[in-house]
Enzyme design. Structure first.
Site, PDB file in Angstrom:
ATOM      1  N   HIS A 169       0.822  -1.214   0.000  1.00  0.00           N
ATOM      2  CA  HIS A 169       0.000   0.000   0.000  1.00  0.00           C
ATOM      3  C   HIS A 169       0.858   1.267   0.000  1.00  0.00           C
ATOM      4  O   HIS A 169       2.040   1.248   0.367  1.00  0.00           O
ATOM      5  CB  HIS A 169      -0.939   0.005   1.202  1.00  0.00           C
ATOM      6  CG  HIS A 169      -0.210   0.028   2.521  1.00  0.00           C
ATOM      7  ND1 HIS A 169       0.365   1.175   3.033  1.00  0.00           N
ATOM      8  CD2 HIS A 169       0.042  -0.956   3.421  1.00  0.00           C
ATOM      9  CE1 HIS A 169       0.933   0.904   4.190  1.00  0.00           C
ATOM     10  NE2 HIS A 169       0.753  -0.389   4.450  1.00  0.00           N
ATOM     11  N   GLU A 221      -2.529  -7.313   7.517  1.00  0.00           N
ATOM     12  CA  GLU A 221      -1.187  -7.241   8.072  1.00  0.00           C
ATOM     13  C   GLU A 221      -1.080  -8.053   9.349  1.00  0.00           C
ATOM     14  O   GLU A 221      -2.072  -8.395   9.989  1.00  0.00           O
ATOM     15  CB  GLU A 221      -0.823  -5.763   8.316  1.00  0.00           C
ATOM     16  CG  GLU A 221       0.580  -5.513   8.876  1.00  0.00           C
ATOM     17  CD  GLU A 221       1.725  -6.030   8.004  1.00  0.00           C
ATOM     18  OE1 GLU A 221       1.799  -7.259   7.785  1.00  0.00           O
ATOM     19  OE2 GLU A 221       2.557  -5.210   7.577  1.00  0.00           O
TER      20      GLU A 221
END
Length: 198
Positions: free
Chosen positions: A13, A84
């Site tokens: 990201h 994550e």
């Protein structure tokens, strides 16, 4: 007709407040910074080199927004397995801060209290890898630094702590594949940020 093996393209990201300050960002759902949004848009052009059979993203806002800005919002499928690492008690802390009370600490060797283990993250990414290989076509993944590093290690047949060998910048593009015939997993390219230099 493709003459090469299918490829799995990994995108970390764009930049957030905590990625900029090196704070561990697991499940805290931070938005992209304005610079991170620009990074997301800059991913569109290089990713058009592929035609993807599937686009999968972590459901966390920073990954999903990067995916949308890169031009894949209409086809993306959210995958919880791409979230994550859950850093537990170390969420929001920098490595330097953690080492003030745990000298020499590293995530890869010492783990985190009240969070995930490397093996638990590896089990998640192993499912993603199995699904990607089953498609036998190019797949695009939007996710996060540590989970993608562990995914790369597992793709290559390394234990999950092999992820320590792969530095990964925000909005980078990395490519995993196999040698012809599919028997040997390989790293095609890693941590490409040339699209951000313009």
């Amino acid at each position: 007709m493709k003459t090469r093996a299918p490829q799995v393209v990994l995108v970390r990201h764009g930049e957030t407040e905590w990625s900029r300050s090196s704070q561990h960002t697991g499940r805290t759902d931070l938005p992209l910074l304005e610079d991170g949004r620009k990074m997301g848009a800059q991913l569109g052009a290089p990713l058009r080199a592929w035609s993807f059979a599937a686009v999968w993203s972590s459901p966390l806002a920073r990954a999903l927004e990067t995916c949308v800005l890169a031009g894949y919002g209409d086809v993306v499928q959210k995958r919880d397995d791409l979230m994550e690492f859950d850093y537990g008690d170390y969420e929001g802390r920098t490595g330097a801060d953690i080492r003030t009370t745990r000298p020499g600490w590293t995530l890869w060797r010492d783990g985190v209290p009240n969070g995930e283990t490397l093996e638990q993250v590896a089990a998640r990414v192993d499912r993603v890898i199995a699904d990607a290989r089953a498609l036998q076509d190019d797949v695009l993944l939007f996710a996060h630094g540590h989970v993608l590093r562990i995914l790369a290690a597992r793709w290559l047949g390394l234990p999950p702590d092999g992820g320590r060998l792969f530095h990964l910048d925000t909005a980078s593009i990395s490519v995993l594949s196999s040698e012809a015939g599919g028997a040997q997993p390989v790293l095609v390219s890693w941590n490409d940020t040339t699209h951000l230099k313009g």
